[in-house]
Structures are given as structure tokens and as C-alpha cells.
Write a protein that holds these residues in place. Structure first.
Motif, PDB file in Angstrom:
ATOM      1  N   ALA A  48       0.829  -1.206   0.000  1.00  0.00           N
ATOM      2  CA  ALA A  48       0.000   0.000   0.000  1.00  0.00           C
ATOM      3  C   ALA A  48       0.867   1.261   0.000  1.00  0.00           C
ATOM      4  N   ARG A  51       2.177   1.653  -3.529  1.00  0.00           N
ATOM      5  CA  ARG A  51       1.158   2.152  -4.441  1.00  0.00           C
ATOM      6  C   ARG A  51       0.967   3.648  -4.273  1.00  0.00           C
ATOM      7  N   GLN A  52       0.988   4.110  -3.042  1.00  0.00           N
ATOM      8  CA  GLN A  52       0.830   5.548  -2.782  1.00  0.00           C
ATOM      9  C   GLN A  52       2.007   6.337  -3.349  1.00  0.00           C
ATOM     10  N   TYR A  54       4.081   5.325  -5.822  1.00  0.00           N
ATOM     11  CA  TYR A  54       4.244   5.145  -7.266  1.00  0.00           C
ATOM     12  C   TYR A  54       2.886   4.769  -7.873  1.00  0.00           C
ATOM     13  N   PRO A  55       1.970   5.725  -7.950  1.00  0.00           N
ATOM     14  CA  PRO A  55       0.591   5.425  -8.353  1.00  0.00           C
ATOM     15  C   PRO A  55       0.460   4.912  -9.786  1.00  0.00           C
ATOM     16  N   ASN A  56       1.424   5.215 -10.648  1.00  0.00           N
ATOM     17  CA  ASN A  56       1.317   4.817 -12.051  1.00  0.00           C
ATOM     18  C   ASN A  56       2.179   3.609 -12.405  1.00  0.00           C
ATOM     19  N   VAL A  76      -4.846  -3.812  -1.837  1.00  0.00           N
ATOM     20  CA  VAL A  76      -4.281  -3.077  -2.975  1.00  0.00           C
ATOM     21  C   VAL A  76      -4.758  -3.773  -4.257  1.00  0.00           C
ATOM     22  N   SER A  78      -5.237  -2.829  -7.181  1.00  0.00           N
ATOM     23  CA  SER A  78      -4.616  -2.419  -8.434  1.00  0.00           C
ATOM     24  C   SER A  78      -3.277  -3.108  -8.681  1.00  0.00           C
TER      25      SER A  78
END
Length: 267
Positions: A48, A51-52, A54-56, A76, A78
């Protein structure tokens, strides 16, 4: 005998377990990573954070535990999750970041493992690692002392002892020999526990597992009771009634040199 990891037990001290991951993440050079892998992702607390940050990025979590991966995937959605042993797992494309929060200490032979992980990285990629370095702390010495009690010796005789981490200087040499620039440091956390019993709960999810996996459920409770008795003598209460659990951890961020492939081509 229970050998599967227990995500709910692991997450009981989630804030304390996530803090080192956040501090490791903060020391990674700012880059636009496109492929990020969380090795030994557990229930997804470190995933998590990634992901925060490196959102892409294409984000992958790797863990041996199906129970941990189930929680990580829910947390997570995604990200992609793979059930595998990170010691022999191979990425299908070179990652820009391999992140390992409190995972690599379970693997042996770091002198071979770390260069193999670096070799997987893309040019200029980063290997970021945090490992508990507490096998010589009272918390762990007392686990082994409990295992030597007469009532537990028969079940524990075949148990292999884990080795403490190597010195920081040795990790530095391993990583620089793999053509990395290295940022390495050691931090000792003092976790505030309400009592010695909380220390048992903390380590039931991690350090106690090799001992408890050899025991029945009833024996596990008895072993923890014996361990708790020793902890109470070794961890006195502070003035406010709490107990301090010293927890050293080793960190490093290794950036793979972009010149490595040029050197290999010219060799």
C-alpha cells in the motif's frame, strides 16, 4: 500444527511494522519507477505504501503465503500478486525497484541472493531492503532458552538455528561488488508495549513461528506461557507501567550502476 502465516496476528502491531517500511521508502532516490516489486509483501501494508508512492507503476507483490496474499489483494486491488518464494522467483521484465520489508532475513546465503536480485534490476534500478537484526536480543535469546527446557527439547532437537545478520560492512562489500552505490544504516526502535505478554503476541506472528510450528495448539499455549515467564523477568515495567521492546533493524538502498552492462560488454 499450523504452518500458514496468520495475517490478522501479524497486523495486530501494523503501525509498528509499517514504520520501518515507510522510513526505507523515504530514502529511495526520487525516480519515475515503472515496474515495482514488493518481495515478501505479507498482508500488503508495504504494498500500500508503494502504491501511494508510485501510483502509475506496474506493482507486483510476491509472497509464499496464500492467506497473506488474499489480504494484500483486497487491500491493494490495483496490484498483481504472485504466490512464490522470492529466493528463486524471477521477474518476467526487469524491475526498476525491488523492495523487501522484513523479508530477506528469512532467507539464507545473502552473498548469493543479493547479487541475483541486483542482476534482475533494470539499469539504474534500486534494491531497497529492511531486515530485523534482533536474533541476539533478549526477546530471541529467551525463545531459544525456552526451547532448551526439558519439556520442549524432544520437539526442538531437529530445529535449525537461524544466524544473525552479517555486519553492515559485509553487506556493503556484497552490494558494491555487484556494481551498486549503497546507502546503509541501522536503527534500533524502542516499541512501547503495555506488558510482557504483548511481546509474545508480537512474535507469535514472526519470530516464534519456527518454534510453534513444531507444536500442537495446546503445546503452543504452554510454550508461550514458559516464554512469557522469562520475558517478565527480563523486561521490567517502566515507571508508567509499560515495557520497552528494543528492536534493531538493518536498512540499505542499493542503486545499480548504469555502467555495469557497458563493462560486461567490454570484458
Amino acid at each position: 500444527m499450523t504452518k500458514e502465516w496468520n495475517p490478522d496476528l501479524y497486523r495486530r502491531f501494523e503501525a509498528e511494522r509499517t514504520r520501518p517500511a515507510a522510513e526505507l521508502l523515504a530514502r529511495i532516490p526520487p525516480k519515475a519507477f515503472t515496474r515495482v516489486v514488493d518481495l515478501g509483501c505479507g498482508p500488503g501494508n508495504s504494498t500500500a505504501l508503494l502504491r501511494q508512492a508510485y501510483p502509475n507503476a506496474a506493482l507486483t507483490g510476491v509472497d509464499t503465503s496464500a492467506a497473506m496474499l488474499e489480504q494484500a489483494a483486497a487491500r491493494v486491488p490495483s496490484a498483481q500478486f504472485i504466490q512464490a518464494d522470492f529466493t528463486d522467483w524471477q521477474s518476467d521484465a526487469p524491475p526498476d525497484l525491488l523492495f523487501a520489508n522484513a523479508a530477506l532475513q528469512w532467507a539464507g546465503n545473502h552473498a548469493d541472493l543479493l547479487p541475483r536480485l541486483v542482476e534482475q534490476l533494470a539499469e539504474g534500478g534500486v534494491l531497497a531492503v529492511q531486515m530485523p537484526d534482533n536474533l541476539e536480543q533478549l526477546s530471541h535469546l529467551l525463545m531459544a532458552e525456552t526451547a532448551r527446557l526439558p519439556q520442549w527439547q524432544p520437539q526442538m532437537q531437529a530445529m535449525k538455528n537461524r544466524r544473525p545478520l552479517a555486519e553492515a560492512e559485509e553487506y556493503y562489500d556484497i552490494l558494491t561488488a555487484a556494481s551498486c552505490s549503497v546507502d546503509i544504516w541501522r536503527t534500533t526502535y524502542y516499541h512501547i508495549m503495555p506488558d510482557a505478554e504483548a511481546i509474545v503476541h508480537w512474535f507469535r506472528a514472526t519470530g516464534l513461528r519456527p518454534f510453534l510450528n513444531r507444536l500442537t495448539e495446546a503445546e503452543q499455549a504452554a510454550f508461550c506461557a514458559d516464554y512469557l515467564e522469562k520475558l517478565r523477568a527480563a523486561y521490567p515495567q517502566q515507571a508508567d507501567g509499560n515495557v520497552l521492546l528494543a528492536f534493531p533493524r538493518l536498512f540499505f538502498v542499493a542503486e545499480k550502476s548504469k555502467q555495469r552492462h557497458v563493462l560486461l560488454k567490454n570484458a
